[in-house]
Design an enzyme around this catalytic site. Structure first.
Site, PDB file in Angstrom:
ATOM      1  N   GLU A 195      -0.501   1.230  -5.435  1.00  0.00           N
ATOM      2  CA  GLU A 195      -0.283  -0.063  -4.766  1.00  0.00           C
ATOM      3  C   GLU A 195      -0.384  -1.191  -5.469  1.00  0.00           C
ATOM      4  O   GLU A 195      -1.431  -1.848  -5.896  1.00  0.00           O
ATOM      5  CB  GLU A 195      -1.616   0.069  -3.676  1.00  0.00           C
ATOM      6  CG  GLU A 195      -1.839   1.195  -2.768  1.00  0.00           C
ATOM      7  CD  GLU A 195      -3.339   1.024  -2.178  1.00  0.00           C
ATOM      8  OE1 GLU A 195      -3.822   0.203  -1.851  1.00  0.00           O
ATOM      9  OE2 GLU A 195      -3.735   2.301  -2.200  1.00  0.00           O
ATOM     10  N   HIS A 225       0.812  -1.181   0.100  1.00  0.00           N
ATOM     11  CA  HIS A 225      -0.034  -0.163   0.225  1.00  0.00           C
ATOM     12  C   HIS A 225       0.984   1.163   0.122  1.00  0.00           C
ATOM     13  O   HIS A 225       0.953   1.710   0.940  1.00  0.00           O
ATOM     14  CB  HIS A 225      -0.733  -0.121   1.245  1.00  0.00           C
ATOM     15  CG  HIS A 225      -2.011   0.733   1.392  1.00  0.00           C
ATOM     16  ND1 HIS A 225      -1.899   2.250   1.200  1.00  0.00           N
ATOM     17  CD2 HIS A 225      -3.297   0.503   1.454  1.00  0.00           C
ATOM     18  CE1 HIS A 225      -3.219   2.738   1.154  1.00  0.00           C
ATOM     19  NE2 HIS A 225      -3.967   1.720   1.477  1.00  0.00           N
TER      20      HIS A 225
HETATM   21  O1  LIG Z   1      -7.770   3.529   6.236  1.00  0.00           O
HETATM   22  P1  LIG Z   1      -6.949   2.596   5.518  1.00  0.00           P
HETATM   23  O2  LIG Z   1      -7.789   1.159   6.162  1.00  0.00           O
HETATM   24  O3  LIG Z   1      -5.691   2.217   5.830  1.00  0.00           O
HETATM   25  O4  LIG Z   1      -7.338   2.311   4.015  1.00  0.00           O
HETATM   26  C1  LIG Z   1      -7.041   3.488   3.273  1.00  0.00           C
HETATM   27  C2  LIG Z   1      -7.459   2.925   1.866  1.00  0.00           C
HETATM   28  O5  LIG Z   1      -6.594   1.937   1.424  1.00  0.00           O
HETATM   29  C3  LIG Z   1      -6.835   1.967  -0.201  1.00  0.00           C
HETATM   30  O6  LIG Z   1      -5.984   0.736  -0.574  1.00  0.00           O
HETATM   31  C4  LIG Z   1      -8.502   1.506  -0.231  1.00  0.00           C
HETATM   32  O7  LIG Z   1      -8.647   1.054  -1.675  1.00  0.00           O
HETATM   33  C5  LIG Z   1      -9.442   2.531   0.093  1.00  0.00           C
HETATM   34  O8  LIG Z   1     -10.694   2.036   0.032  1.00  0.00           O
HETATM   35  C6  LIG Z   1      -8.965   2.811   1.823  1.00  0.00           C
HETATM   36  O9  LIG Z   1      -9.814   3.756   2.192  1.00  0.00           O
END
Ligand SMILES: O=P(O)(O)OC[C@H]1O[C@@H](O)[C@H](O)[C@@H](O)[C@@H]1O
Length: 337
Positions: A295, A191
């Site tokens: 990502e 991510h």
């Molecule tokens: O707040 P988190 O759980 O780290 O996620 C952040 C974002 O991560 C992204 O990868 C998702 O596609 C989104 O939907 C999400 O809001």
């Protein structure tokens, strides 16, 4: 814990061969330092040549810093990031495993990003570029509590390496260690939060004409139209069967990030924009302007491993000056330099 430098005493001739073996750095000898980070959580420092560096928290095995030879930070970490369980650190490179997003019954993005990993000083061999001197291997195995929420035994090994030109690579090896004969399936993502000058000055190349699932429209499938991707509002898309190279071009900084992915067919692109930014406790109101998540992921088709099988997924990142004129070059030529 810094790996010892090669020492060169003068051993008696008979002992010379053995001593050399013990003191010469083997290509797999990790060069890193372990220090206390935020909230007292340990982090690993990787230092490359010419001042390149990276940091990896044991919490989540999360890369939280990647700097170039001018000591400029290339990854985004929120000024409001919380460095303690149960939240994942907001920024850097969280690892989503064994579930990406809400594609399953586990907590969003799975649990690997909010578990304490350990350093694996004796990992199974991994083909390594001998020029890479700075890397660390981390490992996660499920705890009894984890087995209650995801009843599968696994070994997840992550190698984070800093290359001689400052490139950062993450190699994940996930092995099914179930002893009851059961396979398991998972989804996965690196991510990655990139630091950008101003989101309105950024374009992403490599994803045009791709099919995607739009998380803002109930995961419905669409096809991207037109040119490179630019940003004017919230985006949360899973591009399917994306190419192995993707470029993020930051016009203001005159910098291009090149992502190279292996074993990871999809690529998620996310920016929360202003309203969602305000709703996130660990994210500054205006910070969406200075970050973009691209990502590399395996989302649409989960990966299935039989007992004893291992999967490998790799991400390599480089940051190069963009000698790029908008719309005038074939993106592939830009990517190949
Ligand atoms: O707040 P988190 O759980 O780290 O996620 C952040 C974002 O991560 C992204 O990868 C998702 O596609 C989104 O939907 C999400 O809001």
């Amino acid at each position: 814990m810094a790996a010892p430098p090669p020492s060169s005493p003068s051993p008696p001739p008979a002992a010379a061969a053995a001593a050399t073996q013990q003191t010469q750095p083997h290509p797999q000898t990790p060069f890193y330092e372990l220090v206390k980070g935020n909230s007292g959580i340990e982090k690993v420092l990787l230092r490359g040549t010419r001042g390149f560096s990276a940091e990896v928290y044991l919490y989540g095995a999360q890369v939280t810093s990647w700097k170039n030879d001018h000591a400029e930070e290339l990854l985004f970490v929120s000024s409001k990031a919380i460095f303690k369980p149960p939240k994942a650190i907001r920024g850097g490179i969280p690892i989503c495993f064994p579930q990406f997003g809400t594609h399953g019954n586990l907590e969003q993005h799975g649990f690997a990003r909010n578990r304490l990993w350990t350093i694996d000083d004796n990992p199974p061999p991994l083909p390594v570029n001998p020029a890479i001197k700075s890397f660390v291997d981390l490992i996660l195995r499920p705890s009894d509590e984890d087995l209650k929420i995801w009843p599968h035994s696994f070994e997840f090994r992550l190698r984070v390496a800093l290359g001689p030109n400052g490139d950062l690579s993450l190699t994940s090896r996930i092995r099914n260690t179930n002893t009851d004969g059961r396979s398991f399936s998972y989804t996965f993502a690196y991510h990655t939060y990139f630091s950008v000058s101003d989101i309105s000055e950024v374009r992403v190349e490599g994803l045009e004409t791709m099919d995607y699932l739009d998380n803002l429209k109930g995961k419905e499938r669409f096809t991207e139209q037109g040119d490179a991707i630019v940003f004017e509002s919230e985006i949360d898309k899973v591009y399917l069967a994306a190419p192995s190279k993707i470029a993020i071009i930051d016009h203001e900084k005159k910098r291009t990030f090149v992502l190279t992915k292996e074993g990871l067919p999809d690529a998620v692109v996310w920016n929360p924009w202003d309203k969602k930014a305000k709703a996130m406790q660990d994210f500054g109101d205006g910070e969406y302007k200075h970050m973009l998540c691209v990502e590399p992921a395996a989302v649409e088709k989960p990966i299935t491993l039989k007992p004893g099988e291992e999967w490998k997924g790799r991400l390599a990142l480089s940051a190069v000056p963009s000698s790029y004129c908008s719309g005038q070059l074939d993106p592939l030529k830009v990517l190949q330099g």
